[in-house]
Design a protein around this motif. Structure first.
Motif, PDB file in Angstrom:
ATOM      1  N   GLU A 254      40.480 -41.662  13.569  1.00 38.02           N
ATOM      2  CA  GLU A 254      39.454 -40.728  13.969  1.00 38.02           C
ATOM      3  C   GLU A 254      39.064 -39.079  13.452  1.00 38.02           C
ATOM      4  O   GLU A 254      39.804 -38.673  13.843  1.00 38.02           O
ATOM      5  CB  GLU A 254      38.531 -40.998  15.545  1.00 38.02           C
ATOM      6  N   PHE A 255      38.179 -38.438  13.122  1.00 39.74           N
ATOM      7  CA  PHE A 255      38.437 -36.978  12.870  1.00 39.74           C
ATOM      8  C   PHE A 255      38.367 -36.263  13.966  1.00 39.74           C
ATOM      9  O   PHE A 255      39.218 -35.171  14.385  1.00 39.74           O
ATOM     10  CB  PHE A 255      37.214 -36.300  11.857  1.00 39.74           C
ATOM     11  N   SER A 256      37.586 -36.649  15.216  1.00 33.57           N
ATOM     12  CA  SER A 256      37.719 -36.265  16.009  1.00 33.57           C
ATOM     13  C   SER A 256      39.116 -35.971  16.634  1.00 33.57           C
ATOM     14  O   SER A 256      39.330 -35.387  17.792  1.00 33.57           O
ATOM     15  CB  SER A 256      37.120 -37.150  16.918  1.00 33.57           C
TER      16      SER A 256
ATOM     17  N   SER B 239      43.994 -27.920  13.727  1.00 27.93           N
ATOM     18  CA  SER B 239      42.998 -28.755  13.361  1.00 27.93           C
ATOM     19  C   SER B 239      42.059 -28.632  11.933  1.00 27.93           C
ATOM     20  O   SER B 239      42.569 -29.644  11.418  1.00 27.93           O
ATOM     21  CB  SER B 239      41.580 -28.484  14.030  1.00 27.93           C
ATOM     22  N   ILE B 240      42.259 -27.377  11.238  1.00 26.55           N
ATOM     23  CA  ILE B 240      42.555 -26.838  10.290  1.00 26.55           C
ATOM     24  C   ILE B 240      43.411 -27.336   9.320  1.00 26.55           C
ATOM     25  O   ILE B 240      43.359 -28.674   8.222  1.00 26.55           O
ATOM     26  CB  ILE B 240      42.459 -25.832   9.997  1.00 26.55           C
ATOM     27  N   GLU B 241      44.799 -27.675  10.002  1.00 24.56           N
ATOM     28  CA  GLU B 241      45.364 -27.912   9.157  1.00 24.56           C
ATOM     29  C   GLU B 241      45.950 -29.235   9.280  1.00 24.56           C
ATOM     30  O   GLU B 241      46.441 -30.314   7.835  1.00 24.56           O
ATOM     31  CB  GLU B 241      47.083 -27.921   9.850  1.00 24.56           C
ATOM     32  N   ALA B 242      45.693 -30.317  10.235  1.00 20.17           N
ATOM     33  CA  ALA B 242      45.258 -31.498  10.445  1.00 20.17           C
ATOM     34  C   ALA B 242      44.441 -32.621   9.250  1.00 20.17           C
ATOM     35  O   ALA B 242      44.115 -33.394   8.592  1.00 20.17           O
ATOM     36  CB  ALA B 242      45.325 -32.219  11.317  1.00 20.17           C
ATOM     37  N   LEU B 243      42.850 -31.106   9.288  1.00 17.14           N
ATOM     38  CA  LEU B 243      41.799 -32.261   8.367  1.00 17.14           C
ATOM     39  C   LEU B 243      41.968 -31.664   6.888  1.00 17.14           C
ATOM     40  O   LEU B 243      41.678 -33.173   6.456  1.00 17.14           O
ATOM     41  CB  LEU B 243      40.843 -31.428   8.347  1.00 17.14           C
TER      42      LEU B 243
ATOM     43  N   MET C 138      38.524 -41.253   3.611  1.00 14.43           N
ATOM     44  CA  MET C 138      38.124 -40.382   4.499  1.00 14.43           C
ATOM     45  C   MET C 138      37.844 -39.538   3.831  1.00 14.43           C
ATOM     46  O   MET C 138      37.446 -38.604   5.280  1.00 14.43           O
ATOM     47  CB  MET C 138      38.855 -40.262   5.681  1.00 14.43           C
ATOM     48  N   MET C 139      37.619 -38.850   2.356  1.00 12.75           N
ATOM     49  CA  MET C 139      37.389 -37.779   2.061  1.00 12.75           C
ATOM     50  C   MET C 139      36.617 -37.799   2.051  1.00 12.75           C
ATOM     51  O   MET C 139      35.107 -38.599   2.498  1.00 12.75           O
ATOM     52  CB  MET C 139      38.007 -37.393   1.188  1.00 12.75           C
ATOM     53  N   PHE C 140      35.458 -35.767   2.095  1.00 20.13           N
ATOM     54  CA  PHE C 140      34.253 -36.126   2.363  1.00 20.13           C
ATOM     55  C   PHE C 140      33.664 -36.374   0.972  1.00 20.13           C
ATOM     56  O   PHE C 140      32.407 -37.169   1.295  1.00 20.13           O
ATOM     57  CB  PHE C 140      34.084 -34.125   1.877  1.00 20.13           C
ATOM     58  N   PRO C 141      33.783 -36.599  -0.329  1.00 16.95           N
ATOM     59  CA  PRO C 141      32.844 -37.580  -1.256  1.00 16.95           C
ATOM     60  C   PRO C 141      32.117 -39.279  -0.865  1.00 16.95           C
ATOM     61  O   PRO C 141      30.945 -39.188  -1.214  1.00 16.95           O
ATOM     62  CB  PRO C 141      34.163 -37.778  -2.417  1.00 16.95           C
ATOM     63  N   PHE C 142      33.435 -39.313   0.119  1.00 18.03           N
ATOM     64  CA  PHE C 142      32.047 -40.833   0.966  1.00 18.03           C
ATOM     65  C   PHE C 142      31.293 -40.601   1.719  1.00 18.03           C
ATOM     66  O   PHE C 142      30.850 -42.014   2.279  1.00 18.03           O
ATOM     67  CB  PHE C 142      34.502 -41.696   1.050  1.00 18.03           C
ATOM     68  N   PHE C 143      31.595 -39.417   2.167  1.00 17.53           N
ATOM     69  CA  PHE C 143      30.064 -39.144   3.036  1.00 17.53           C
ATOM     70  C   PHE C 143      28.820 -37.840   2.808  1.00 17.53           C
ATOM     71  O   PHE C 143      28.018 -38.026   3.333  1.00 17.53           O
ATOM     72  CB  PHE C 143      30.716 -38.845   4.457  1.00 17.53           C
TER      73      PHE C 143
ATOM     74  N   LEU D 166      39.419 -49.769  -6.392  1.00 15.79           N
ATOM     75  CA  LEU D 166      40.021 -49.598  -5.316  1.00 15.79           C
ATOM     76  C   LEU D 166      38.596 -49.515  -4.281  1.00 15.79           C
ATOM     77  O   LEU D 166      37.984 -50.106  -3.355  1.00 15.79           O
ATOM     78  CB  LEU D 166      41.436 -50.084  -4.745  1.00 15.79           C
ATOM     79  N   CYS D 167      39.172 -48.431  -4.551  1.00 13.63           N
ATOM     80  CA  CYS D 167      38.606 -47.464  -3.137  1.00 13.63           C
ATOM     81  C   CYS D 167      36.557 -47.731  -3.574  1.00 13.63           C
ATOM     82  O   CYS D 167      35.967 -46.972  -2.843  1.00 13.63           O
ATOM     83  CB  CYS D 167      38.592 -46.515  -3.650  1.00 13.63           C
ATOM     84  N   LYS D 168      36.079 -48.314  -4.654  1.00 10.83           N
ATOM     85  CA  LYS D 168      34.404 -48.230  -4.972  1.00 10.83           C
ATOM     86  C   LYS D 168      34.408 -46.944  -5.107  1.00 10.83           C
ATOM     87  O   LYS D 168      32.752 -46.342  -4.676  1.00 10.83           O
ATOM     88  CB  LYS D 168      34.436 -48.882  -4.086  1.00 10.83           C
TER      89      LYS D 168
END
Lengths: 553, 553
Positions: B2-4, B95-99, B107-112, B447-449
């Motif tokens: 989870e991102f959180s 946090s920035i480093e991990a994200l 999990m990357m932004f384009p999917f959201f 595969l990732c659609k």
């Protein structure tokens, strides 16, 4: 001397001309007093029409029954001539050498050039100092026009009229002149109306090792500052060089005698080192196939871009003192005829929008380079290939043009003129059909009657069919100070000049032509819309065209 | 995951943001799953809205009760955050480093990312290979569209459809694939209709130290040449490197087995040396106050301009073989996914005017970079500041964009798009809200659609309010081959990219805006004159605007 004595062979049939990026030409070579001509067809116009004065160096190579002459021109072009007959080749080469080295001013081409489209007197009285002074006197009464130098007795390299502080009389000025190298006493270069401060220029004071002083010089500068005010002296030599100059009678203003003036040293190269930098850069540019590393390393070791950066930085410093510190500024180096003018002219371009129009820029060149006594004849006698013979040569004026080019690149809208004008100025400073850049100062020009007997370059450039070539189609008056970025990363090689003959600029020229057409179309459009001049051809772009366009849309 | 879990501190009041050339901002810092936000006013729009993926490196420094975080972004921007509270500072930094290091594609932004103005499917099917093939099949019957790779079994990094010689069946192709590194058998990259010759690309043959050969591979290439015809293989490695590759199972095509093909070696740097070159150049560019000598020496030692020159030269070589020698060309290095694509894509831009339109260029990127299997995810995981961690990173795509910029500078009219597009492509290749540059090949994207679940960058760019920003107002269709000058003196540093955040480009932007207005004014003018759309606002410039202008005048 007769020109004919210098011409050993006047005509050669079947000569071959090789030029970079252009097809070879075969035809009849002909040497006249001032030109080298090559004609491919009998009675046709010559295909090459080269002013011999523009030849910088002649190299010859004879093998068997023919020879090759390489002409390195002052505009950095390289021409090759293949000539049948070894003797003829040597004769041609030595004729070109002799004709290109004539150093009597009055034997030069401008005294013989008589184009039908111009009258001799045109353009010579376009930028009188009186008109420049008028503007200043409407803003302040601190200054007056002095004729102390009307017979060139106070300073042989100054023009007859100069602007001096209103508070000092001509006697004081004349005495101050005797305390300055070559008599170049402090005069007004520019009045910055926005802050009411003045930019002055002079040469070094003649303090010498006895630490002489001159009350009149101190008074002249003293009247400029009210109590508690501070001025800046920007010395274009290092502190050490300024001190050393005392040994030969020169020096710098001591704090004790000029208490309100603070001295800043900004060493700018001139003379031999600058000339060598130019030569090294030109050689690097003509290297036919270097590696990228070798090219960048030669560019670096030429140090040319460092000189550009240093000149711009020092001009910015002067401009900052005037505009931000609201302080008077005096600029000088040793003689006050080289780096001094470089700094004062650049500072004005940065500060004053009126210098950025085409005619304003021409006026600036007249005031701050030509009439101010930059010794063009000495400095531009030879160009990059003229090494060895160089004594007094140095590309100060080219360095100035390069700095202006950097400004035009960083502020593409701010200058009314484009790169083409800068190239024409460079070419004409080194060899010209016009008299504008002849001689070293106004006194010499007056002796040679340059204004009466040669044409002015400004008149030539002002002809409508010429003028439009030099305009920046994107120009839009910018009333602000334009502060250039002087970080090394921002300073670029002026390809248009240094690579002019080796890299074709056809596609860049096309782009400018396209922009020019758009501006013309746009201005003719706004006229059509407003119902005027309907159906007439688009007019030449004139001053303020782009502004007119904006307000018309 | 989870991102959180990765966000240790989500909000900090009273954080200070420092950005080069912009005023400092104080406000509330907020970390979300994908963005770093800074808001100066409660409930106002955030002043900073940074995609965390675009952070390349995080540096933290704590002193006393506060800390400073330096964010080096992938687009070379440097941001500084001053954060009250040492612990909060460390939490924010980690946090920035991990994200920014999440490496699961889905999990990357384009999917959201779901902008209201676009539909998901838009733009994904704009450039099918079928349409590209249609044009070719109207010119020659030598080629066919093959589905041998429809299930990615022949070559995992190729797209499902490829163009192969019509004379060989899929069996032969599949066998040839087994003889090529990663299965990348020779496929058609470009058909040069003018001379009827083909540009192919592949990876190295797996000859190995036993000097294996493959009849099918030989046949595939053999069918391209008639008797007596000659083709060129441009190997983007040095001859020695190609020989050494035999040790690890690779190698190059021996003369004996490919008698009609002549091999040329042109070593192009890739991998670690190229990445280091990029890093060194970026460091030199951010040096705050070097001397001119130091700057030029760092520029030289970065070797970046050498890589630009080498890439352009090799592309010119390929283009010359096709256009002047009228010979087929096969390009490959080792894996055929890096320098190979650099050369084939550039050669097409040089040769083919249809690649120089905005949509043609997008199509070229789709075909020759994205679908051709350039491993964007590996190569662009980190940018110039991500050293140390770099394994597979290399700025091949940036090098391509730089070469395109050089072309646009040398031919200011020839490309329909301008520098801004190249900058957007660079930014999006390294971090994006769209899915276009995600993954390493079509198989992974499938595969990732990616095509079903993210937005296409092309759809975003094609929105009218976006599209006009990227057009070159001077564009005019040039049907000719554009041969760039590749002398080192002609290759310039791409200031717009490398100095984007340290040198303001405001005045250059204004100039382009001025030109854009002129073009718009001019096209609205020609419409007014012809009586259409009178009184309507000027239209967006569209394809062929400038041509329309010319013919309308």
């Amino acid at each position: 001397m007769e020109f004919s004595e210098l011409i050993k062979t006047a005509t050669v049939e079947d000569a071959l001309l090789l030029r970079p990026g252009l097809p070879a030409l075969r035809g009849t070579l002909c040497i006249t007093s001032h030109h080298l001509l090559l004609s491919c067809r009998p009675r046709g116009d010559p295909e090459l029409w080269l002013l011999i004065r523009s030849v910088d160096a002649v190299e010859k190579r004879v093998s068997g029954s023919s020879g090759t002459i390489t002409l390195r021109c002052k505009d950095l072009r390289v021409l090759q001539l293949q000539i049948p007959g070894a003797e003829r080749c040597l004769n041609i080469a030595s004729s070109i050498e002799a004709l290109s080295s004539v150093d009597s001013v009055m034997m030069m081409f401008p005294f013989f050039y008589r184009p039908p489209s111009l009258r001799l007197e045109q353009g010579w009285h376009q930028f009188p100092l009186e008109r420049f002074f008028q503007r200043i006197s409407s803003q302040t009464s601190q200054w007056r026009l002095s004729t102390v130098n009307s017979d060139f007795s106070a300073c042989p390299s100054y023009p007859p009229a100069v602007i001096v502080p209103a508070a000092v009389g001509d006697d004081t000025v004349a005495r101050a002149a005797r305390f300055r190298h070559g008599g170049r006493f402090p005069v007004l270069s520019y009045f910055h109306a926005k802050t009411g401060t003045a930019l002055l220029r002079s040469s070094q004071p003649l303090t010498g090792h006895q630490r002489r002083r001159c009350r009149e010089d101190e008074k002249l500068l003293g009247t400029l500052l009210d109590e508690g005010e501070r001025g800046f002296i920007i010395d274009t030599r290092s502190e050490q060089a300024a001190k050393q100059a005392r040994m030969s009678g020169g020096g710098t203003e001591p704090k004790s005698c000029y208490p309100q003036w603070r001295r800043l040293h900004r060493a700018l190269e001139r003379g031999r080192p600058l000339q060598e930098s130019f030569t090294r850069l030109a050689e690097a540019c003509s290297d036919p196939a270097p590696s990228t590393e070798r090219w960048l390393s030669r560019l670096e070791s030429s140090r040319w871009l460092s000189h550009v950066k240093a000149a711009l930085s020092t001009a910015c410093l002067a401009a900052q003192c005037l505009d931000r510190e609201r302080s008077a500024v005096l600029v000088h180096g040793a003689e006050g005829t080289d780096t001094t003018l470089l700094v004062t002219a650049l500072a004005q371009l940065i500060l004053d929008p009126s210098c950025r129009s085409l005619s304003g820029f021409q006026g600036l060149l007249e005031r701050e380079w030509i009439q101010a006594g930059h010794p063009f004849q000495l400095r531009c006698a030879r160009s990059a290939a003229g090494h060895g013979r160089a004594r007094q040569e140095a590309p100060l004026f080219l360095l100035f043009l390069d700095c202006v080019w950097q400004l035009s690149r960083q502020f593409p809208l701010a200058l009314e003129f484009g790169e083409k004008l800068l190239l024409v100025l460079f070419d004409n400073a080194y060899a010209s059909a016009c008299g504008t850049f002849l001689c070293n100062c106004e006194r010499e020009r007056s002796l040679c009657k340059v204004r009466e007997r040669t044409h002015s370059l400004w008149a030539w450039l002002d002809q409508p069919e010429e003028r439009h070539k030099y305009l920046n189609p994107l120009y839009s008056h910018n009333p602000l100070v334009i502060w250039p970025s002087v970080e090394p990363q921002s300073i670029q090689l002026w390809q248009g000049l240094f690579l002019r003959w080796v890299r074709p600029s056809q596609h860049l020229d096309e782009a400018w032509e396209q922009i020019r057409r758009l501006v013309q179309g746009s201005s003719s459009c706004s006229e059509e819309s407003s119902g005027e001049r309907l159906g007439q051809p688009p007019p030449e772009p004139a001053e303020g065209t782009t502004e007119g366009t904006e307000s018309g849309r």
